[in-house]
Scaffold this active site. Sequence first.
Site, PDB file in Angstrom:
ATOM      1  N   LYS A 193      -4.932  -2.121   1.858  1.00 39.40           N
ATOM      2  CA  LYS A 193      -5.133  -0.537   2.257  1.00 39.40           C
ATOM      3  C   LYS A 193      -6.388  -0.080   2.052  1.00 39.40           C
ATOM      4  CE  LYS A 193      -2.461   2.834   3.423  1.00 39.40           C
ATOM      5  NZ  LYS A 193      -1.924   2.975   4.619  1.00 39.40           N
ATOM      6  N   ASP A 245       9.568  -9.430  -0.908  1.00 40.44           N
ATOM      7  CA  ASP A 245      11.065  -9.204  -0.942  1.00 40.44           C
ATOM      8  C   ASP A 245      11.315  -8.975   0.682  1.00 40.44           C
ATOM      9  OD1 ASP A 245      11.646  -9.249  -3.632  1.00 40.44           O
ATOM     10  OD2 ASP A 245      12.527  -7.483  -3.847  1.00 40.44           O
ATOM     11  N   TYR A 302      -0.390  -3.560 -11.459  1.00 34.73           N
ATOM     12  CA  TYR A 302       0.549  -3.777 -12.637  1.00 34.73           C
ATOM     13  C   TYR A 302      -0.056  -3.838 -13.826  1.00 34.73           C
ATOM     14  CZ  TYR A 302       4.541  -5.396  -9.684  1.00 34.73           C
ATOM     15  OH  TYR A 302       5.622  -5.641  -8.964  1.00 34.73           O
ATOM     16  N   ASP A 322       0.926  -1.153   5.601  1.00 36.18           N
ATOM     17  CA  ASP A 322       2.006  -0.539   6.131  1.00 36.18           C
ATOM     18  C   ASP A 322       2.507  -1.193   7.504  1.00 36.18           C
ATOM     19  OD1 ASP A 322      -0.474   0.375   6.848  1.00 36.18           O
ATOM     20  OD2 ASP A 322      -0.148   2.479   7.085  1.00 36.18           O
ATOM     21  N   ASP A 348       4.509  -8.070  -3.900  1.00 33.29           N
ATOM     22  CA  ASP A 348       5.776  -8.040  -4.524  1.00 33.29           C
ATOM     23  C   ASP A 348       6.738  -7.421  -3.485  1.00 33.29           C
ATOM     24  OD1 ASP A 348       7.726  -7.600  -6.578  1.00 33.29           O
ATOM     25  OD2 ASP A 348       7.386  -5.444  -6.776  1.00 33.29           O
TER      26      ASP A 348
HETATM   27  C1  IPM Z   1       9.185 -10.244  -8.914  1.00 36.50           C
HETATM   28  C2  IPM Z   1       9.882  -9.228  -9.802  1.00 36.50           C
HETATM   29  C3  IPM Z   1       8.935  -8.655 -11.007  1.00 36.50           C
HETATM   30  C4  IPM Z   1       7.622  -7.986 -10.300  1.00 36.50           C
HETATM   31  C5  IPM Z   1       9.511  -7.567 -11.847  1.00 36.50           C
HETATM   32  C6  IPM Z   1      10.824  -8.037 -12.342  1.00 36.50           C
HETATM   33  C7  IPM Z   1       8.784  -7.032 -13.024  1.00 36.50           C
HETATM   34  O1  IPM Z   1      10.139  -7.904  -8.867  1.00 36.50           O
HETATM   35  O2  IPM Z   1       8.712 -11.318  -9.599  1.00 36.50           O
HETATM   36  O3  IPM Z   1       8.806  -9.905  -7.751  1.00 36.50           O
HETATM   37  O4  IPM Z   1       7.460  -6.863 -10.018  1.00 36.50           O
HETATM   38  O5  IPM Z   1       6.669  -8.784 -10.558  1.00 36.50           O
HETATM   39 MG    MG Z   2       9.570  -8.323  -6.930  1.00 39.41          MG
END
Ligand code: IPM
Ligand code: MG
Length: 353
Positions: free
Chosen positions: A188, A248, A141, A220, A244
């Site tokens: 990884k 999710d 990032y 993975d 990240d």
């Molecule tokens: C998160 C989001 C952010 C990230 C985006 C919105 C920049 O997906 O907080 O997980 O990738 O960190």
């Molecule tokens: Mg995110």
Amino acid sequence: MKATIAVLPGDGIGPEVMAHTTNLLSIIAEKNGHGFEFVEGLIGGIAIDETGNPLPDETIAICETADAVLLGAVGGPKWSEPTSTVRPEQGLLKIRQHFGLFANLRPVKTYPALASHAPLRPDLLEGVDILFVRELVSGIYFGDRQEQGDGTESYDTMYYNRDQVEQVANVALRAAQGRRGKMTSVDKANVLASMRLWRRTVVEIHEDYSDVELEHLLVDACTMHLLTRPGDFDVVLAGNMFGDILSDEASVLAGSLGMLPSASLRADQFGLYEPVHGSAPDIAGQGKANPIGMFLSAAMMLRYSLQLEDEAKSIEDAIDAVLADGLRTADIRGANGEFATTDEFAQAVIAKL
Ligand code: IPM
Ligand code: MG
């Protein structure tokens, strides 16, 4: 106690869930004799509209004098054309980096009453209680990048050094000590040099934590294990991008993204607290937002930045009680389709306090 809280509602459903959260906190302050002062600032798309900058200096100044920051959500289609060079998300990345918030804590717990909303068999979801610790201010990032050369190429760099891995590994290992004593480190290392450094460093730091069982998983494989044996995980440590993605993925175990909070911390008590869900522009202003993610983020703030454990617990218990009563927001509504509005749900939580 007295505390100054920077409040950054942001975009989409951010302002709705934030309004209920400051209200909830005011009631908690009143009941327990605390003085919370809320100072509002701009971030994200609304900040671009009003100042041209997704994180104006004034917002940084507000956060600098605060004990903690509450953030709603940023982003929306209005600011996300592929050609946009100024984006709401830049505000989020910048505030994390500016304050050095290297440890992002994302707890994922299943609520038995919501198991039918999760896409996995209920028996797999029993007892799922995972704490993701995501490195938040380094990695790909923030590595060296070229946006575009002659328009036909670009690159990003995944860079980690030992100190960056060490500080977040310490947070995760300490968290594991206070939980079930297990940590899974995700990397990884079979392909990426930065991830071999990651694994070597984690192994070394772990030597001081003999009471924590350490497991390494390639990212993975980890995506698969999270679905086949989610109940086995305790603390999961991952770099910025893998954390990240995995957080999710794991969020669906809880039944809805709307339920999940997060804390972004550094070594002192300052922190930024935001729900994991985004700005959800498709449901903004319709009473369909789930305030739980933001409420639980406020609870994390009380716990980690303000050391108010009992007050934090009172929010969590109130939410559990409202869910046990059967009240549901739109995202977790039952088969009959009925749901409580954001407002009704928030009032119900407040009534339980
Ligand atoms: C998160 C989001 C952010 C990230 C985006 C919105 C920049 O997906 O907080 O997980 O990738 O960190
Ligand atoms: Mg995110």
